[in-house]
Design a protein around this motif. Structure first.
Motif, mmCIF file in Angstrom:
data_model
loop_
_atom_site.group_PDB
_atom_site.id
_atom_site.type_symbol
_atom_site.label_atom_id
_atom_site.label_comp_id
_atom_site.label_asym_id
_atom_site.label_seq_id
_atom_site.Cartn_x
_atom_site.Cartn_y
_atom_site.Cartn_z
ATOM 1 N N GLY A 195 0.787 -1.197 -0.099
ATOM 2 C CA GLY A 195 0.087 -0.094 0.016
ATOM 3 C C GLY A 195 0.851 1.201 -0.035
ATOM 4 N N ASN A 196 0.572 2.289 -0.759
ATOM 5 C CA ASN A 196 1.305 3.419 -0.721
ATOM 6 C C ASN A 196 0.776 4.704 0.317
ATOM 7 N N ARG A 197 -0.702 4.814 0.153
ATOM 8 C CA ARG A 197 -1.264 5.745 1.124
ATOM 9 C C ARG A 197 -2.252 4.860 2.070
ATOM 10 N N ILE A 198 -1.529 5.031 3.315
ATOM 11 C CA ILE A 198 -2.200 3.959 4.363
ATOM 12 C C ILE A 198 -2.862 4.878 5.331
ATOM 13 N N VAL A 199 -4.109 4.652 5.642
ATOM 14 C CA VAL A 199 -4.805 5.227 6.799
ATOM 15 C C VAL A 199 -5.307 4.161 7.817
ATOM 16 N N PRO A 200 -4.792 4.353 9.052
ATOM 17 C CA PRO A 200 -4.964 3.281 9.943
ATOM 18 C C PRO A 200 -6.440 3.264 10.601
ATOM 19 N N THR A 201 -7.082 2.444 10.805
ATOM 20 C CA THR A 201 -8.428 2.543 11.245
ATOM 21 C C THR A 201 -8.720 1.928 12.584
ATOM 22 N N ILE A 202 -9.720 1.873 13.202
ATOM 23 C CA ILE A 202 -9.912 1.597 14.545
ATOM 24 C C ILE A 202 -9.532 -0.024 15.094
ATOM 25 N N ALA A 203 -10.288 -0.700 14.311
ATOM 26 C CA ALA A 203 -10.096 -2.156 15.012
ATOM 27 C C ALA A 203 -10.676 -3.224 13.829
ATOM 28 N N ILE A 204 -9.938 -4.422 14.053
ATOM 29 C CA ILE A 204 -10.243 -5.400 13.010
ATOM 30 C C ILE A 204 -11.938 -5.665 12.532
ATOM 31 N N PRO A 205 -12.759 -5.831 13.694
ATOM 32 C CA PRO A 205 -14.085 -5.999 13.552
ATOM 33 C C PRO A 205 -14.782 -4.693 13.046
ATOM 34 N N HIS A 206 -14.494 -3.532 13.388
ATOM 35 C CA HIS A 206 -15.218 -2.373 13.274
ATOM 36 C C HIS A 206 -14.101 -1.187 12.621
ATOM 37 N N PRO A 207 -13.344 -1.355 11.480
ATOM 38 C CA PRO A 207 -12.604 -0.311 11.139
ATOM 39 C C PRO A 207 -12.958 1.083 11.168
ATOM 40 N N PHE A 208 -14.257 1.296 10.973
ATOM 41 C CA PHE A 208 -14.715 2.614 10.529
ATOM 42 C C PHE A 208 -15.850 2.556 11.616
ATOM 43 N N GLY A 209 -15.589 2.207 12.750
ATOM 44 C CA GLY A 209 -16.755 2.661 13.938
ATOM 45 C C GLY A 209 -16.275 2.027 15.096
ATOM 46 N N ASN A 210 -16.969 2.521 16.269
ATOM 47 C CA ASN A 210 -16.899 2.191 17.617
ATOM 48 C C ASN A 210 -18.159 1.843 18.332
ATOM 49 N N PRO A 211 -18.543 0.380 18.349
ATOM 50 C CA PRO A 211 -19.809 0.207 18.961
ATOM 51 C C PRO A 211 -20.072 0.812 20.392
ATOM 52 N N ASP A 212 -18.832 1.176 21.050
ATOM 53 C CA ASP A 212 -18.952 1.678 22.605
ATOM 54 C C ASP A 212 -19.490 3.105 22.535
ATOM 55 N N LYS A 213 -19.482 3.587 21.472
ATOM 56 C CA LYS A 213 -19.882 5.195 21.395
ATOM 57 C C LYS A 213 -21.410 4.981 20.654
ATOM 58 N N SER A 214 -22.172 6.311 21.113
ATOM 59 C CA SER A 214 -23.280 6.605 20.530
ATOM 60 C C SER A 214 -23.450 6.733 19.018
ATOM 61 N N PHE A 215 -24.498 6.386 18.321
ATOM 62 C CA PHE A 215 -24.535 6.348 17.021
ATOM 63 C C PHE A 215 -24.045 7.531 16.418
ATOM 64 N N GLU A 216 -24.397 9.122 17.056
ATOM 65 C CA GLU A 216 -23.710 10.089 16.634
ATOM 66 C C GLU A 216 -22.475 10.246 16.696
ATOM 67 N N GLU A 217 -21.994 9.944 17.762
ATOM 68 C CA GLU A 217 -20.243 10.019 18.091
ATOM 69 C C GLU A 217 -19.502 8.912 16.924
ATOM 70 N N GLU A 218 -20.126 7.934 17.095
ATOM 71 C CA GLU A 218 -19.465 7.147 16.087
ATOM 72 C C GLU A 218 -19.615 7.456 14.561
ATOM 73 N N LYS A 219 -20.421 7.955 14.042
ATOM 74 C CA LYS A 219 -20.663 8.465 12.761
ATOM 75 C C LYS A 219 -19.573 9.725 12.513
ATOM 76 N N ALA A 220 -19.408 10.428 13.687
ATOM 77 C CA ALA A 220 -18.472 11.597 13.540
ATOM 78 C C ALA A 220 -17.160 11.110 13.578
ATOM 79 N N LEU A 221 -16.867 9.915 14.236
ATOM 80 C CA LEU A 221 -15.641 9.379 14.195
ATOM 81 C C LEU A 221 -15.462 8.675 12.734
ATOM 82 N N ARG A 222 -16.309 8.033 12.307
ATOM 83 C CA ARG A 222 -16.148 7.558 11.058
ATOM 84 C C ARG A 222 -15.786 8.601 9.698
ATOM 85 N N ARG A 223 -16.796 9.788 10.024
ATOM 86 C CA ARG A 223 -16.783 11.068 8.997
ATOM 87 C C ARG A 223 -14.969 11.468 8.999
ATOM 88 N N GLN A 224 -14.545 11.683 10.397
ATOM 89 C CA GLN A 224 -12.933 11.902 10.347
ATOM 90 C C GLN A 224 -12.101 11.121 9.614
#
Lengths: 352, 76, 414
Positions: free
Chosen positions: B27-56
């Motif tokens: 890979g040339n441009r690599i963006v590290p994500t959150i975790a294997i089962p949920h790279p673009f999310g964090n189930p511990d957060k509220s839906f809004e917080e999680e989506k903001a994180l995803r957007r980031q």
């Protein structure tokens, strides 16, 4: 009675008998005696005693390798002072990528930090092989647990040779090439070998170079997108997000295909429309909200706001779980061809 | 896959949880994500917080696509 | 213009009354030899002459060059007429370290297995120069003294009958129409100044290369070494005199190949000069109408680039190559071996990883300036252990990874 050897065995939550994917996040813990495949090791090699078994969640280690390795070392250190074991055995991990990474990382760490010989076992295609083969001995295993006995019969004699500091060779001792260079005496002098090699080349006969050029299989970084607001973007994932029911039956591991799925009229994925086909991680979170793996919802928002020019009408999905490099390359080429034809300039590829 | 897409001339960003693998597969441009089962999310957060994180993370990926690089780059 | 090499097989060297070849024994009047060497160059303060035989518990330190004793007979030109050679004998020069690159010869044990000179009868010259000489002058004195000694020793054979004579007629490669592949030899010389010098027909090879050179000149010792580079892959004068690639090609001439000739080329210091040299060398190989080419090397690091440029140039000209190189893959063999690489280099002969360490057990006798031991390339500050054993990289052993391919050592992946 012949020499007895004491070993510490490391297993993931599954082989350690704690549970499946739902337990993949458990922190490492140490149990006395053998567990699971450890029983087989003791049966196959009566001279071996498994003093303790370290069991870890493979996600836990693969996601936070530094923390996890520190924890594992502090669990093992007390065992390495008094009644020091002779060897650490990790796995075998077969084709399991995260398990393999954990095994490789543990072996490397105990060798360096505790000065303990270590051996693991993997199938050559395991992605962890590339990461760790230089630093640790990885015995060759088959693809899956069917080959457990053979894997153990390969790993243990290799490990014991390392304990006794005997010379080992990849072919004879069944381990994967470490990419290290080692001197040997050849039957003939270099000059004669050179003339022989040239004659073979000239006559179109097979010959083997003694120093293969280093392979930097790298793609030149593509130039940056000047302005995403005018660019066409496509989404690709190896995280297995497919329409509900997995219409193409993409394999949960070692995928033999990829799927092409329409995004037309779709503003976000949902538990009702999509799911994951990936068999290598706990699917709960991805199934609850597939945007967690492929963030369509946010991409659509940014498209509506004008931050993304346009979105290619399809997304492409496969399962990157123990999928061979050859297949991954093939899928990449096929997907790229379609994208180029559609004038796509940018791709976000997500992996788990 | 990411390497072959780049070879076709398309600029690609690889968003993934295990960066060393991306480095190994090229890979040339690599963006590290959150975790294997949920790279673009964090189930511990509220839906809004999680989506903001995803957007980031998606915005970071878009930024990476627009950044000139000479070699494999991890966008932390 | 035929060259005859007359060999005198020597089985022993002893000190005695008169310097002479007595049957298969070389007798040396030690004092007389020391005096004649000293009087040959006013810049010499002292010369010690010693002998080292195969199997001796002897370690020779700070070796600069190794030379096979040879002399011309009847005043013939180099490359023609008759040359007498004391086979199985060498002159080994050693002296104070000026370039950090001098090497070790062990006459026995694990170190001995890595140098060809554990198998020869060596006349070791320990040379001390007068104070105040520059490093260049120091090296010049040592180099010339070695050559003088070699000639003096060989001249003892002038009236004797050789054990064996080899005859080398000139080769007109085009005279015999041949279906055999025409093979050229590209012979890279380290020629960078800064004590990295090689001499062709007595002239510094910094200038005048690339060029063609007749095999008869090469066989007759046209090339001498003045190199202070790593011991393992510097080509000593002995290596040039007995170039194994050239010998092997001549052996196969009209049998499996048609020998096309030798292109001598250099390893200059700037990238532009490297490119120019490589280009010219490729042109010369093309002029020889070669179907294939062998490339040997000297040194490592930036010469890797010269070699890769040659390989690329020749392969692009449709001339398949095989190239000899050593490797610097780190002590554990895990690093990348070469400083440069090209995808066209698909046929490489590896003569070994120079970084691999070796433990040299203590030996009874040490020859050479012992105090300079820790300054050998390939040695570490703690190389010398309390028991007198020495832990070094193969790099420190003379000829260990010779890139003319004299050794059987090779490297493989594990």
């Amino acid at each position: 009675m012949s020499t007895r050897y004491t070993i510490i065995h490391c297993l993931n939550q599954f082989f350690g008998g704690i549970g499946g994917e739902e337990q993949a996040n458990i922190p490492p813990c140490l149990f006395p005696g053998p567990k699971g495949p450890g029983m087989l090791i003791q049966k196959e090699f009566p001279e071996i005693e498994i003093a303790a078994t370290l069991i870890f969640g493979d996600n836990y280690v693969a996601e936070n390798p530094e923390t996890a390795i520190r924890e594992i070392l502090s669990l093992l250190t007390p065992h390495c002072t008094e009644n020091r074991p002779d060897l650490l055995v990790a796995g075998p991990a077969f084709t399991a990528g995260r398990y393999g990474i954990a095994c490789g990382a543990i072996c490397e760490a105990v060798q360096e930090e505790l000065d303990l010989p270590a051996v693991t076992g993997m199938y050559p295609n395991n992605p962890a092989v590339e990461l760790y083969r230089q630093h640790t001995f990885i015995a060759r295993t088959s693809e899956n647990v069917m080959g457990m006995t053979d894997a153990i019969r390969n790993m243990i004699p290799l490990g014991l040779k390392l304990v006794r500091q005997e010379e080992v060779w990849p072919e004879k001792d069944g381990y994967l090439l470490q990419g290290r260079r080692k001197n040997i005496f050849a039957p003939e002098a270099g000059a004669k070998r050179a003339v022989t090699m040239l004659l073979a080349r000239m006559n179109g006969e097979p010959f083997t170079t003694e120093y293969p050029m280093p392979v930097f299989d790298r793609a030149e970084p593509a130039p940056p997108i000047e302005d995403m607001r005018r660019a066409r973007l496509a989404l690709v994932t190896s995280g297995g997000i497919v329409p509900k029911g997995n219409p193409d039956r993409i394999e949960a591991a070692s995928a033999q295909r990829f799927g092409t799925y329409s995004l037309e009229g779709l503003h976000a994925f949902s538990a009702q429309t999509h799911q994951t086909a990936h068999g290598g991680y706990d699917p709960t979170y991805a199934n609850e909200d597939p945007n967690r793996v492929l963030p369509l919802d946010v991409v659509r928002e940014l498209e509506a706001e004008g931050a993304i020019g346009s979105l290619h009408e399809y997304y492409y999905a496969t399962v990157g779980n123990a999928t061979s490099v050859e297949n991954a390359r093939k899928y990449g080429q096929q997907i790229a061809k379609v994208l180029v034809a559609d004038g796509v300039q940018a791709v976000i590829l997500t992996s788990t | 896959m990411v390497k072959e897409i780049e070879r076709s001339g398309i600029t690609a960003v690889h968003a993934c949880s295990i960066v060393p693998i991306s480095l190994t597969v090229g890979g040339n441009r690599i963006v590290p994500t959150i975790a294997i089962p949920h790279p673009f999310g964090n189930p511990d957060k509220s839906f809004e917080e999680e989506k903001a994180l995803r957007r980031q993370l998606v915005e970071k990926a878009l930024q990476a696509l627009q950044t000139p690089i000479e070699e494999q780059t991890v966008f932390e | 213009m035929t060259l005859k090499l007359a060999y005198f097989k020597i089985n022993d060297i002893v000190f005695g009354q008169e310097t002479a070849v007595d049957g298969s024994t070389l007798v040396i009047n030690r004092k007389a030899l020391e005096n004649s060497l000293k009087s040959a160059d006013k810049r010499i303060n002292a010369v010690g002459v010693h002998t080292a035989r195969p199997g001796d518990s002897t370690r020779i330190l700070c070796v600069k060059d190794v030379i096979e004793p040879r002399c011309k007979v009847n005043g013939t030109e180099i490359g023609t007429g008759r040359t007498h050679i004391l086979k199985n004998v060498t002159v080994v020069t050693c002296g104070k370290i000026v370039g950090f690159q001098e090497g070790i010869i062990d006459m026995t044990g694990p170190g001995g297995a890595h140098t060809p000179f554990s198998g020869t009868l060596n006349v070791v010259l320990e040379i001390k120069v007068v104070p105040g000489l520059s490093p260049h002058e120091h090296e010049e004195v040592v180099r010339l003294t070695g050559l003088t000694a070699a000639t003096l020793l060989a001249e003892t054979s002038i009236k004797e009958n050789p054990t064996r004579v080899e005859t080398y007629p000139p080769i007109d490669a085009f005279a015999v129409p041949s279906s055999l592949p025409r093979i050229a030899y590209v012979y890279m010389l380290l020629s960078q100044g800064l004590l990295h010098d090689t001499y062709v027909l007595g002239k510094n090879a910094k200038q005048g290369l690339p060029r063609l050179l007749a095999h008869t000149l090469l066989l007759d010792g046209a090339i001498t070494s003045g190199n202070c580079v790593s011991a393992c892959d510097k080509n000593t004068t002995y290596h040039h005199q007995n170039n194994p690639v050239l010998r092997e090609l001549l052996l196969q001439h009209h049998k499996r190949i048609s020998f096309a000739g030798v292109v001598l080329t250099n390893e200059p210091v700037s990238l532009d000069a490297k490119k120019t040299s490589a280009q010219q060398a490729v042109e010369l190989v093309r002029a020889l109408k070669a179907d294939g080419a062998l490339i040997s090397k000297e040194g490592f690091g930036n010469p890797d680039t010269d070699q890769m440029l040659l390989i690329r140039g020749l392969e692009e000209a449709g001339i398949p190559t095989v190239a000899l190189t050593d490797e610097y893959a780190g002590t554990n063999g895990g690093s990348q071996s070469l400083a440069d690489a090209t995808p066209q280099a698909i046929a490489m002969v590896s003569v070994g990883n120079a970084n691999e360490r070796i433990l040299l057990p203590p030996l009874e006798r040490l020859l050479g300036p012992i105090s300079d031991l820790s300054k050998l390339a390939g040695a570490y500050p703690h190389s010398l252990h309390d028991d007198g054993s020495l832990e070094v990289e193969l790099q420190a052993i003379i000829g260990a990874t010779n890139e003319l391919g004299l050794q059987t050592l090779r490297c493989r992946e594990v």
